[in-house]
Motif scaffolding. Structure first.
Motif, short mmCIF file in Angstrom:
data_model
loop_
_atom_site.label_atom_id
_atom_site.label_comp_id
_atom_site.label_asym_id
_atom_site.label_seq_id
_atom_site.Cartn_x
_atom_site.Cartn_y
_atom_site.Cartn_z
N ILE A 1 0.77 -1.49 -0.04
CA ILE A 1 -0.04 0.01 0.19
C ILE A 1 1.00 1.24 -0.14
O ILE A 1 1.63 1.53 1.09
CB ILE A 1 -0.94 0.06 1.25
N PRO A 2 0.68 2.09 -0.75
CA PRO A 2 1.53 3.45 -0.96
C PRO A 2 1.39 4.08 0.54
O PRO A 2 0.38 4.24 0.81
CB PRO A 2 0.93 4.14 -2.04
N LEU B 1 -7.81 -6.74 -6.66
CA LEU B 1 -6.74 -5.94 -7.62
C LEU B 1 -5.45 -5.30 -6.85
O LEU B 1 -4.64 -4.80 -7.43
CB LEU B 1 -7.87 -4.65 -8.21
N ALA B 2 -5.88 -5.44 -5.54
CA ALA B 2 -4.70 -5.08 -4.87
C ALA B 2 -3.23 -5.60 -4.92
O ALA B 2 -2.31 -4.81 -4.71
CB ALA B 2 -5.09 -4.99 -3.31
N TRP B 3 -3.32 -6.66 -5.34
CA TRP B 3 -2.13 -7.20 -5.74
C TRP B 3 -1.31 -7.34 -7.03
O TRP B 3 -0.52 -7.87 -7.33
CB TRP B 3 -2.15 -9.01 -5.17
N TYR B 4 -2.11 -6.70 -7.77
CA TYR B 4 -1.71 -6.54 -9.53
C TYR B 4 -0.70 -5.32 -9.62
O TYR B 4 -0.74 -4.37 -8.47
CB TYR B 4 -2.95 -6.24 -10.24
N THR B 5 -0.01 -5.87 -10.42
CA THR B 5 0.88 -4.61 -11.01
C THR B 5 0.76 -4.27 -12.34
O THR B 5 1.03 -3.29 -13.33
CB THR B 5 2.51 -4.94 -10.66
N ASN B 6 0.04 -5.41 -13.17
CA ASN B 6 -0.40 -5.28 -14.59
C ASN B 6 -1.82 -5.19 -14.49
O ASN B 6 -2.46 -6.15 -13.97
CB ASN B 6 0.16 -6.61 -15.26
N TYR B 7 -2.42 -4.25 -15.48
CA TYR B 7 -3.88 -4.44 -15.54
C TYR B 7 -4.23 -4.37 -17.12
O TYR B 7 -3.45 -4.22 -18.01
CB TYR B 7 -4.39 -3.19 -14.92
N GLN C 1 -1.87 -1.15 -18.90
CA GLN C 1 -1.69 -0.41 -17.61
C GLN C 1 -0.92 -0.92 -16.72
O GLN C 1 -1.03 -2.27 -16.52
CB GLN C 1 -2.93 0.00 -17.14
N LYS C 2 0.16 -0.35 -16.21
CA LYS C 2 0.99 -0.92 -15.00
C LYS C 2 1.23 0.18 -13.72
O LYS C 2 0.65 1.18 -13.90
CB LYS C 2 2.36 -1.12 -15.58
N GLY C 3 1.57 -0.60 -12.71
CA GLY C 3 1.88 0.32 -11.64
C GLY C 3 0.86 -0.20 -10.55
O GLY C 3 0.37 -1.21 -10.32
N SER C 4 0.84 0.87 -9.64
CA SER C 4 -0.04 0.72 -8.43
C SER C 4 -1.76 0.79 -8.57
O SER C 4 -2.01 1.33 -9.91
CB SER C 4 0.23 1.57 -7.33
N LEU C 5 -2.51 0.55 -7.90
CA LEU C 5 -4.14 0.78 -8.20
C LEU C 5 -4.05 2.28 -8.21
O LEU C 5 -4.94 2.53 -9.00
CB LEU C 5 -4.62 0.42 -6.88
N SER D 1 -3.75 -16.05 -10.13
CA SER D 1 -3.22 -15.39 -11.54
C SER D 1 -1.52 -14.88 -11.07
O SER D 1 -1.57 -14.48 -9.85
CB SER D 1 -3.83 -14.19 -11.73
N ASP D 2 -0.82 -15.32 -11.80
CA ASP D 2 0.59 -14.69 -11.65
C ASP D 2 0.84 -13.19 -12.23
O ASP D 2 1.67 -12.43 -11.91
CB ASP D 2 1.81 -15.48 -12.16
N ASN D 3 -0.39 -12.64 -12.72
CA ASN D 3 -0.53 -11.44 -13.24
C ASN D 3 0.55 -10.81 -13.98
O ASN D 3 1.09 -10.00 -14.59
CB ASN D 3 -0.17 -10.43 -12.03
N LEU D 4 0.95 -11.82 -14.98
CA LEU D 4 2.05 -11.77 -16.10
C LEU D 4 1.28 -12.15 -17.59
O LEU D 4 0.30 -12.64 -17.67
CB LEU D 4 3.29 -12.42 -15.61
N MET D 5 2.00 -11.78 -18.49
CA MET D 5 1.80 -12.01 -20.04
C MET D 5 2.11 -13.60 -20.57
O MET D 5 3.16 -13.71 -20.23
CB MET D 5 2.38 -11.12 -20.72
N HIS D 6 1.10 -14.02 -21.00
CA HIS D 6 1.65 -15.12 -21.59
C HIS D 6 0.70 -15.59 -22.93
O HIS D 6 -0.45 -15.28 -23.10
CB HIS D 6 0.88 -16.48 -20.63
N ASN D 7 1.40 -16.33 -23.83
CA ASN D 7 0.59 -16.70 -25.15
C ASN D 7 0.35 -18.15 -24.86
O ASN D 7 1.29 -19.15 -24.75
CB ASN D 7 1.67 -16.51 -26.11
#
Lengths: 337, 266
Positions: free
Chosen positions: A46-47, A104-110, A116-120, A219-225
């Motif tokens: 949390i910031p 969403l609190a645990w995401y950094t990719n959206y 979109q990246k970063g904090s909420l 979800s690992d919140n990462l990009m996959h093909n």
């Protein structure tokens, strides 16, 4: 006499400090709020400049449900319906399924393509400024908001930042933690035989779902093909490539969060599948061999799919249904005020 | 007289205290800088001035790792790129005269995509050390579900309980291609985990001194190619070799090769 002088000096200093605080933005004393995720969830970052407090969470909740957020009547809850796990039955603009607002609190990719990246706070800044195109003049002329933002954030003029911070406060509390699977992890529920067999498929090399849908966040919140397409005819099918312009990112999408997955009507970035059965069948037999297929999916013997039996597919789906959290979809603290 | 009798005891106590004070160990700080490299094959083309023939020569060069570029080459000629390289370093132990003198308590998650990976170890007793040992992975006594703080990184490294639990020790993923066999580019996932599959490594410096008040630097440079080289020459171009998780024979080969993964220097 010296002592009296010192005491007098301290009283004057204290008085001056309090007065200064009072003059500086009519800030009221905010009530700290402790977000309590399940013990087995990762630590929440949390910031420090947006620590949760009751009043700001409530303000974010007001905005979430307020059509005044945009000039065309759009607002978060219009597409993110609580009874469906904060998504909806229709596709957004008939193009893509609405991503659920959950954990969403645990995401950094959206977004589907990770654009979109970063904090909420960063995400919500994008939402209010670019997505909803919030009209700051209008917001600043709503007396209730004017007063609340003055009291909670100490600002005379509301900017995108304060709107984003308030919305981040609320969305950070939107935690799904009472599904049958959550309770199973806490030792408070047991799975049926089929669910347990499905869990084994999910969390072993047999199904190999766990590498991307990591436990317990799903979800690992990462990009996959994952081999959805071998040709990328539509721009949207190119996925993360549209963000990076790197060919290796063609067809990559952010791992979907499976909390409440059984409540959804559309699956994948373009909603091509309409049921969990179709999704499982895709992984079982429909994957395309593409050069940047996720390395995890190139396991020997699995390059043409998982090859699950009908019973195993059924069991896997039964396990996916244990991610449904009826508390989350009815918790009044997430509902409209 | 009684007082005289106590005098030797008093003197002994005084000396023993003084000795103890001299032996109070001083501590120093050690910073381990971690970097990642892979081998890149260079082709030199020259024209023979006498015969006018084109001479093609190759040499191997170690280059800092750049992710997602299919430019690195294994000993067996397979080109590869890396997409992910994450692992744990633990059991970092400083040895003196073949005795483990100090073992750092830390288990450090390393993501090679972060450029500035380093580990700061404080309170290392000062003096000379003749060996530093470490594990790429986690020792059995700590490879337990929930042992590490529940950060996103640690959670994503968990090894499923259905497969023994604990954590992945390393995830190394990427793509490879064999230009001579003309197979299409494909993925590989070198995952190791489960008790007994942490890679042990050691460094025998001539004289590694930890000095109080200094930040004593040790450099750990990983050559990714070493994971496939020795003692087990590991080809990705053999059916099934591109994926290790759950295959104890393959994980053992990778783990054994891992002992050479780091080149360590001061």
């Amino acid at each position: 006499m010296k002592r009296f002088g010192l005491i007098l000096f301290l009283i004057v200093v204290c008085f001056a400090a309090c007065k200064k605080s009072s003059d500086n933005g009519n800030l009221i004393k905010l009530t700290p709020y402790k977000i309590v995720p399940p013990a087995f969830y990762p630590d929440m970052v949390i910031p420090s400049d947006n620590e949760p407090c009751v009043e700001k969470i409530k303000l974010g909740r007001m905005l979430y449900y307020d059509p005044q957020l945009s000039n065309d009547g759009r607002y978060c809850a219009q597409c993110h319906l609580q009874q469906l796990g904060f998504t909806q039955t229709d596709m957004y603009l008939n193009v893509m399924p609405v991503l659920p607002h959950v954990n969403l609190a645990w995401y950094t990719n959206y977004m589907w393509d990770g654009s979109q990246k970063g904090s909420l706070e960063d995400l919500m800044f994008f939402e209010v400024k670019d997505f909803f195109k919030a009209d700051l003049n209008k917001i600043n002329n709503i007396p209730q908001y004017k007063s609340l933002f003055k009291s909670y954030f100490g600002v005379d003029k509301i900017t995108y930042k304060e709107l984003a911070y308030a919305m981040a406060q609320f969305t950070r509390t939107m935690i799904s933690k009472n599904s049958k699977y959550d309770k199973y992890l806490l030792g408070e529920a047991s799975l049926t035989n089929d669910e347990e067999e499905g869990r084994k498929i999910f969390f072993t090399e047999k199904g190999d779902c766990f590498h991307c849908h990591t436990n317990p966040m799903l979800s690992d919140n990462l990009m996959h093909n994952t081999g959805l397409d071998s040709l990328y005819n539509k721009e949207a099918d190119k996925g993360h490539y549209n963000v990076t312009k790197n060919n290796l990112d063609l067809g990559k999408f952010r791992t979907a969060n499976l909390h409440n997955v059984a409540l959804r009507s559309y699956f994948m970035h373009d909603g091509r599948y309409k049921s969990l059965e179709e999704v499982v069948e895709f992984y079982n037999s429909g994957m395309r061999k593409v050069s940047n297929l996720d390395p995890i999916m190139t396991k020997p013997g699995k390059v043409n799919g998982l090859k699950l039996s009908d019973q195993e597919k059924y069991q896997l789906i039964q396990f996916l249904k244990t991610f449904t959290d009826n508390t989350y979809i009815s918790d009044t603290s997430f509902s409209a005020l | 007289m009684k007082k005289l009798f106590l005098a030797p005891i008093f003197i002994m106590l005084l000396f023993s205290c003084a000795k103890e004070q001299n032996e109070l160990p001083l501590n120093g700080t050690v910073r381990i800088n971690i970097s990642h490299y892979a081998e890149y094959r260079l082709t030199h083309k020259t024209l023979d001035p006498n015969t006018n023939e084109l001479i093609i020569d190759t040499s191997t060069s170690l280059k800092p790792l750049v992710f997602d570029t299919l430019i690195y080459e294994k000993t067996l000629g397979e080109k590869f790129s890396l997409y992910k390289l994450e692992y744990y370093l633990s059991n970092i132990t400083f040895w003196r005269n073949d005795k483990a003198y100090y073992t750092a308590d830390t288990i450090v998650y390393i993501n090679a995509r972060d450029i500035n990976n380093s580990i700061i170890l404080s309170y290392i007793p000062t003096g000379s050390y003749d060996k530093v040992t470490y594990l790429i992975g986690i020792g059995s006594n700590r490879n337990i579900h929930g042992y590490l703080p529940a950060t996103n990184d640690n959670v994503n490294m968990e090894w499923p309980s259905s497969m023994g639990g604990g954590y992945h020790f390393m995830k190394m993923e990427g793509y490879w291609k064999n230009n001579t066999t003309h197979k299409i580019q494909s993925g590989f996932a070198m995952h190791i985990g489960s008790n007994g599959y942490a890679a042990y490594g050691e460094y025998r410096p001539m004289n590694f001194k930890v000095i109080s008040g200094n930040v004593n630097v040790v450099n750990f440079r990983m050559n990714v190619n070493e994971w496939w080289r020795s003692p087990n020459l590991y080809s990705l171009d053999i059916n099934g070799n591109n994926y290790t998780m759950g295959d104890t024979a393959k994980m053992r080969q990778i783990k054994e090769n891992g002992m050479n993964a780091f080149d360590i220097y001061q």
